[in-house]
Design a protein around this motif. Structure first.
Motif, mmCIF file in Angstrom:
data_model
loop_
_atom_site.group_PDB
_atom_site.id
_atom_site.type_symbol
_atom_site.label_atom_id
_atom_site.label_comp_id
_atom_site.label_asym_id
_atom_site.label_seq_id
_atom_site.Cartn_x
_atom_site.Cartn_y
_atom_site.Cartn_z
ATOM 1 N N PHE A 57 0.878 -1.174 0.000
ATOM 2 C CA PHE A 57 0.000 0.000 0.000
ATOM 3 C C PHE A 57 0.911 1.217 0.000
ATOM 4 O O PHE A 57 1.553 1.516 0.997
ATOM 5 C CB PHE A 57 -0.893 -0.006 1.242
ATOM 6 C CG PHE A 57 -2.092 0.889 1.123
ATOM 7 C CD1 PHE A 57 -1.952 2.248 0.907
ATOM 8 C CD2 PHE A 57 -3.379 0.357 1.229
ATOM 9 C CE1 PHE A 57 -3.057 3.076 0.796
ATOM 10 C CE2 PHE A 57 -4.496 1.189 1.120
ATOM 11 C CZ PHE A 57 -4.334 2.540 0.898
ATOM 12 N N TRP A 203 -8.786 -3.954 2.372
ATOM 13 C CA TRP A 203 -7.449 -4.176 1.815
ATOM 14 C C TRP A 203 -6.701 -5.246 2.608
ATOM 15 O O TRP A 203 -5.989 -6.068 2.044
ATOM 16 C CB TRP A 203 -6.654 -2.870 1.828
ATOM 17 C CG TRP A 203 -5.284 -3.053 1.269
ATOM 18 C CD1 TRP A 203 -4.945 -3.128 -0.044
ATOM 19 C CD2 TRP A 203 -4.072 -3.222 2.000
ATOM 20 N NE1 TRP A 203 -3.604 -3.334 -0.184
ATOM 21 C CE2 TRP A 203 -3.040 -3.389 1.060
ATOM 22 C CE3 TRP A 203 -3.760 -3.244 3.371
ATOM 23 C CZ2 TRP A 203 -1.712 -3.583 1.430
ATOM 24 C CZ3 TRP A 203 -2.439 -3.432 3.733
ATOM 25 C CH2 TRP A 203 -1.426 -3.606 2.788
ATOM 26 N N GLU A 204 -6.874 -5.233 3.928
ATOM 27 C CA GLU A 204 -6.108 -6.191 4.727
ATOM 28 C C GLU A 204 -6.575 -7.625 4.502
ATOM 29 O O GLU A 204 -5.876 -8.574 4.845
ATOM 30 C CB GLU A 204 -6.147 -5.779 6.217
ATOM 31 C CG GLU A 204 -5.101 -4.701 6.495
ATOM 32 C CD GLU A 204 -5.232 -3.985 7.842
ATOM 33 O OE1 GLU A 204 -6.206 -4.269 8.574
ATOM 34 O OE2 GLU A 204 -4.368 -3.146 8.142
ATOM 35 N N ARG A 207 -5.010 -7.801 0.291
ATOM 36 C CA ARG A 207 -3.706 -7.179 0.033
ATOM 37 C C ARG A 207 -3.374 -6.977 -1.436
ATOM 38 O O ARG A 207 -2.343 -7.438 -1.931
ATOM 39 C CB ARG A 207 -2.590 -8.008 0.686
ATOM 40 C CG ARG A 207 -2.800 -8.183 2.161
ATOM 41 C CD ARG A 207 -1.711 -7.547 2.942
ATOM 42 N NE ARG A 207 -2.043 -7.524 4.355
ATOM 43 C CZ ARG A 207 -1.224 -7.077 5.294
ATOM 44 N NH1 ARG A 207 -0.040 -6.635 4.974
ATOM 45 N NH2 ARG A 207 -1.602 -7.060 6.545
ATOM 46 N N LYS A 208 -4.267 -6.310 -2.122
ATOM 47 C CA LYS A 208 -3.971 -5.892 -3.479
ATOM 48 C C LYS A 208 -2.941 -4.772 -3.420
ATOM 49 O O LYS A 208 -2.878 -4.054 -2.428
ATOM 50 C CB LYS A 208 -5.242 -5.278 -4.077
ATOM 51 C CG LYS A 208 -5.895 -6.080 -5.127
ATOM 52 C CD LYS A 208 -7.153 -5.354 -5.582
ATOM 53 C CE LYS A 208 -8.302 -6.290 -5.806
ATOM 54 N NZ LYS A 208 -8.084 -7.358 -6.714
ATOM 55 N N VAL A 210 -1.846 -1.191 -3.857
ATOM 56 C CA VAL A 210 -2.596 0.060 -3.945
ATOM 57 C C VAL A 210 -1.622 1.221 -4.122
ATOM 58 O O VAL A 210 -0.629 1.327 -3.404
ATOM 59 C CB VAL A 210 -3.438 0.310 -2.673
ATOM 60 C CG1 VAL A 210 -4.164 1.651 -2.780
ATOM 61 C CG2 VAL A 210 -4.444 -0.801 -2.453
#
Lengths: 281, 261
Positions: A57, A203-204, A207-208, A210
């Motif tokens: 991220f 996201w977590e 986990r893409k 970002v």
């Protein structure tokens, strides 16, 4: 400006000591010149090189006019750099593609489509069967907290809800990289905080990668693994800072964490020194 | 039950018509002019026209030409306007052409077109086509120009080609503006229809009107004016229904109560 203040050298990470993540995006000596008037050229980005690891991220933080959005648009393939090259997985980026999903500050929803219609648009375009796309989209709408609003039109939604739809619409076609262009910039403080929390939760889970553009120091530190600080005129990378804070991050814990506070204060001080960010939001 | 305000709102257009007719009636009675029949006389002449087979054929022929001219104009103008709105080169090419044609009354072109194509259906339909095209092109152009860049980028990221973006993003996004142009175009179609029949007298509603004028049948003249006016109101009301249905999703716009919908 290239000289790194000695006090902050602790932030500078020479090659990360953790597991060797593979680079998904490489930006190599990218410059961008815009023609503002007939004879005047404006150097928006100057010689930017940056590598983004898969699953990271990364926030791009800087004052308005530093070209941070332009950098994001170059990665998105919406803008071609004047010189230099941006690559995804080793391939030079020549245009937009479903491997990179944008989320804009302006939401950019399709106003003639309902919430569900907007979210289904990408999967349908990719050839997913209608029934399947609908089932997936309903699940996504629920995930972003809009269950019950499937048949609403964008004009019937608040700004925060619109941005939730925009996020779901982009997640629906499974981009490998999320490109977020000041996504919460148009929202009020309360909505903004809630969306930050929800974005982190989402996201977590998977986990893409970002890439997140913002001018808010708090937001960048709270969300990111890495903060890329930019300076303006011409836009260049000033410093890259690893945010070494535990995950999952909870807002109520993090705000009390001295390490978080130190990151925020130090970054703000660095901007203040060059007087580029008058008051950070 | 409707509130008194709602009843008044509904009844307002009807009241306006009745008011207009009353003023007309009073004016005609006061002026006592042969060429100005009273409203009652004009209304009495309407059944005679609508009951006459010849007249009905004429009116239907008018409507057919109008539908034809309007339909072809819309099919031609929307894609052109959208392309102009999204491509600077296309706009740069067509804009000067349109600026030249715009201020010319389309009926003024009729004598020339008649020389080329005769006084038949093609000439009249072509004039209607010209009259309708410009507002539709203009509004499609403005609508396409105003489409948010980021919306197109979002589509591009999903894998839409530039043609797909034009058809599936620019067209629906510009639809409210396009339909505003079409509504103007529809009224212009009616106007050019009558004018074209005034110039090329052969058949049609305009022909009935001007023949009656020549023969001094003033009640028929005014009856035809009422019929044409009623046609305009009905067409506009039908179009407004369709428009409202198509762009229900868009922001509510301030709308003049031109129609009875």
């Amino acid at each position: 400006m290239k000289v790194v203040p000695s006090r902050s050298s602790e932030w500078v990470s020479p090659v990360t000591s953790q597991k060797p993540a593979s680079a998904i995006i490489e930006i190599d000596r990218v410059s961008q010149v815009f023609q503002t008037s007939a004879r005047k050229d404006h150097l928006a980005l100057s010689n930017i090189s940056l590598t983004i690891d898969e699953g990271a991220f990364v926030s791009i933080l800087g004052p308005s006019g530093c070209g941070k959005s332009t950098l994001l648009y170059i990665v998105g393939g919406f803008v071609s750099p004047t010189s230099g090259v941006a690559k995804i997985k080793g391939q030079a980026i020549t245009g937009p593609g479903p491997d990179r999903g944008p989320v804009f500050q302006e939401f950019a929803l399709f106003p003639w489509k309902t919430v569900l219609g907007n979210v289904m648009y990408g999967p349908r375009q990719q050839g997913v069967r209608a029934s399947e796309a609908e089932a997936q989209s309903r699940a996504l709408v629920e995930m972003v907290g809009l269950k019950g609003y499937e048949n609403f039109y964008p004009k019937e939604l608040s700004g925060g809800m619109k941005q939730r739809v925009a996020l779901a619409r982009t997640l629906a076609y499974h981009p490998e990289v999320l490109l977020m262009d000041e996504p919460f910039g148009a929202l009020d403080a309360h909505t903004r905080t809630r969306l930050q929390n929800d974005l982190l939760n989402i996201w977590e889970r998977d986990r893409k990668t970002v890439l997140f553009v913002t001018h808010s120091v708090d937001e960048a530190v709270f969300l990111s693994d890495k903060v890329v600080m930019m300076s303006k005129s011409p836009g260049r990378i000033r410093q890259v800072i690893d945010i070494d804070l535990p995950r999952p991050r909870r807002r109520n814990e993090l705000l009390l964490d001295p390490r978080y506070q130190k990151y925020v204060v130090d970054i703000e001080r660095m901007f203040d020194e060059s007087d580029e960010v008058g008051t950070s939001s | 039950m409707m509130s008194p305000a709602a009843v008044l709102k509904r009844a307002a257009p009807v009241l306006a018509c009745i008011g207009l007719l009353a003023v007309w009636q009073a004016a005609a009675l006061v002026l006592k002019n042969d060429s100005f029949p009273t409203a009652v006389e004009a209304i009495r002449a309407i059944p005679d026209i609508l009951g006459d087979k010849e007249a009905l054929i004429n009116i239907l022929a008018s409507l057919r030409r109008m539908a034809m001219g309007f339909g072809v104009a819309v099919l031609f103008s929307i894609p052109l306007g959208l392309l102009m709105g999204r491509s600077r080169a296309v706009a740069a090419f067509f804009n000067p052409l349109l600026m030249v044609i715009y201020p010319v009354p389309k009926a003024a072109l009729m004598p020339i077109i008649m020389l080329w194509l005769g006084v038949g259906d093609i000439t009249k339909t072509l004039v209607i086509f010209l009259g309708v095209s410009l507002p539709v092109i203009y509004h499609s152009f403005e609508g396409a120009k105003a489409v948010e860049e980021k919306m197109l980028w979002s589509g591009a990221a999903m894998g839409l080609s530039s043609l797909q973006r034009l058809v599936r993003i620019v067209l629906p996004a510009a639809l409210p503006e396009i339909l505003t142009g079409c509504r103007t175009g529809l009224v212009l179609a009616l106007i050019t229809m009558i004018t074209s029949e005034m110039i090329a007298r052969q058949s049609g509603a305009g022909n009935i009107l001007f023949n009656a004028l020549d023969m001094g049948q003033y009640d028929t003249v005014f009856a035809m004016i009422i019929i044409v006016g009623a046609m305009g109101i009905c067409l506009d009301a039908i179009f407004e229904r369709i428009r409202a249905r198509l762009v229900r999703w868009s922001e509510p716009q301030f709308d003049m109560p031109l129609s009875f919908s």
